[in-house]
Motif scaffolding. Structure first.
Motif, short mmCIF file in Angstrom:
data_model
loop_
_atom_site.label_atom_id
_atom_site.label_comp_id
_atom_site.label_asym_id
_atom_site.label_seq_id
_atom_site.Cartn_x
_atom_site.Cartn_y
_atom_site.Cartn_z
N LYS A 60 0.58 -1.35 0.15
CA LYS A 60 -0.15 -0.17 -0.19
C LYS A 60 1.13 1.22 0.20
N ALA A 61 1.77 1.31 -0.62
CA ALA A 61 3.09 2.61 -0.82
C ALA A 61 2.09 3.43 -1.05
N ASN A 62 1.52 3.58 -1.74
CA ASN A 62 0.81 4.76 -2.03
C ASN A 62 -0.08 5.60 -1.57
N GLU A 63 -0.72 4.62 -1.25
CA GLU A 63 -1.88 5.18 0.22
C GLU A 63 -0.73 5.64 1.61
N ALA A 106 12.89 -0.28 -12.51
CA ALA A 106 13.02 1.27 -12.29
C ALA A 106 12.54 2.03 -12.97
N ASN A 107 12.45 1.37 -14.31
CA ASN A 107 11.41 1.73 -15.57
C ASN A 107 9.85 1.85 -15.47
N ASP A 108 9.34 0.78 -14.36
CA ASP A 108 8.47 0.38 -14.43
C ASP A 108 6.99 1.31 -13.89
N GLN A 113 7.56 6.66 -10.11
CA GLN A 113 7.00 7.68 -8.68
C GLN A 113 8.40 7.31 -7.44
N TYR A 114 8.96 5.97 -7.24
CA TYR A 114 10.06 6.60 -6.02
C TYR A 114 12.05 6.40 -6.58
N VAL A 115 11.83 6.65 -7.76
CA VAL A 115 12.98 6.29 -7.49
C VAL A 115 13.77 7.75 -9.19
N SER A 116 14.67 8.35 -7.78
CA SER A 116 15.38 9.62 -8.57
C SER A 116 15.64 9.94 -10.40
N LYS A 117 15.59 10.87 -10.86
CA LYS A 117 16.20 10.82 -11.96
C LYS A 117 17.36 10.79 -11.99
N ALA A 118 18.26 11.70 -11.55
CA ALA A 118 19.66 11.72 -12.26
C ALA A 118 20.46 11.29 -10.24
N VAL A 119 21.70 10.85 -10.39
CA VAL A 119 22.13 10.82 -9.08
C VAL A 119 23.01 11.05 -9.39
N ASP A 120 24.22 11.53 -8.10
CA ASP A 120 25.30 12.39 -8.29
C ASP A 120 26.15 10.65 -7.64
#
Length: 350
Positions: A60-63, A106-108, A113-120
């Motif tokens: 239920k992460a989205n809630e 992560a493309n799913d 929605q829970y993964v950062s687009k860019a990581v340093d």
């Protein structure tokens, strides 16, 4: 004297439920016995929407996640305090194969929605072994449980609605609609007593599956990463130079004692990950109130509806409690249905 609710146990579950009912205008007495060990006093309090090696969506992460962020920061604003720390979780890849599979997961859209687009990755590489890079999980963070519990306790003490002591089931005079206890007439007694619920004769039929966990506290003066790092174990920066490292999982030797094995396991894992020197300054052990089907235990007793339970949240109490407390309060006050997967009615046949 009449009270709407007596909440027994002030870990994260009891604290969150007491606050939720209080905010709905109920009279709530919060009871806790400081002599009893509490999993909340040991836990790191991390909230993480994607867990395990396969980045599985927390139930239920989205809630849960939008709700918990709002809930904890709402209390902070109302009481002008700080105990909730939103942070990303950095997950270094262990191999090129893991990098490939994680990036595919992560493309799913559900995971995206829970993964950062860019990581340093450079920022981490000074301190963390990450030759294959890593990804960052967003909407995560940690709750300073010691501080949170202390603040909620203070709030109820100020209102003269805190009872310090052990509430024995044998001392409750339970009737159809109310319970009498020490001169109080209580609408509902709700047990939030964690793993102790196994000894509670009203609810000892529920199938708990407790898990022991151990944590280390370490000093690492040259460590300046602000996010949580997770690769099999977590490294949580509590403040500059102070880290929590955890956790172990064990289904046997269920006591509150730390072990040399636990420490050795965590240290062997952290040595593979951490590039800077550190020194362990403390070790703690706790027993998480996990359940056989990994879902919480929420609801009123099947034959004595003046008592109920709100527990069995295992390792995820900080994430689960706010949303489920809101749902339980709507069930208790407005007659709304409970989440079937969390409702103890699934076990009534036992």
């Amino acid at each position: 004297m009449n009270v709407d609710f007596l909440i027994v146990g002030q870990g994260v579950a009891g604290s969150v439920l007491a606050w939720t009912l209080d905010q709905r205008g109920c009279s709530v007495i919060l009871a806790d016995d400081p002599a009893l060990p509490s999993a909340s006093s040991v836990a790191a309090g991390i909230v993480n929407p994607l867990t395990g090696r396969k980045l599985v969506h927390t139930w239920k992460a989205n809630e849960l996640f939008p709700f918990l962020h709002q809930f904890y920061s709402g209390i902070e604003q109302e009481l002008n305090v700080r105990f909730f720390h939103p942070k990303n979780i950095y997950r270094p890849f262990r191999s090129l194969a893991e990098q490939t599979s994680y990036l595919a997961i992560a493309n799913d859209p559900d995971v995206q929605q829970y993964v950062s687009k860019a990581v340093d990755n450079q920022v981490y590489s000074q301190f963390i072994t990450n030759p294959f890079g890593g990804l960052e999980v967003t909407q995560a963070g940690w709750l300073d449980l010691t501080e949170f519990v202390r603040i909620i306790k203070g709030y109820f003490i100020k209102k003269n609605q805190y009872f310090e002591g052990y509430v024995r089931v044998e001392d409750l005079k339970i009737s159809e609609t109310t319970t009498d206890y020490q001169g109080l007439t209580i609408g509902k007694v709700i047990f939030c007593d964690g793993v102790q619920a196994r000894e509670n004769s009203l609810f000892d039929w529920l199938p708990y599956n407790p898990v022991k966990g151990q944590l280390l506290t370490a000093v690492a003066e040259n460590y300046s990463i602000k996010n949580i790092v997770n690769q099999g174990i977590f490294i949580l920066p509590v403040r500059d130079g102070l880290l929590k490292i955890g956790a172990t999982y064990s289904w046997h030797d269920l006591d509150w004692q730390t072990t040399d094995d636990g420490r050795a396991f965590l240290e062997s894992k952290v040595r593979e990950l951490l590039k800077v020197p550190y020194q362990v300054v403390a070790q703690q052990a706790g027993i998480r109130p996990s359940t056989k089907d990994r879902r919480p235990f929420i609801g009123l007793h099947p034959t004595q509806p003046a008592v109920g339970i709100f527990g069995g949240m295992g390792t995820k109490g900080v994430s689960l409690a706010p949303y489920l407390a809101e749902q339980f309060s709507r069930h208790l006050l407005d007659g709304e249905d409970l989440e079937p997967e969390a409702n103890i009615s699934r076990y009534v046949s036992l």
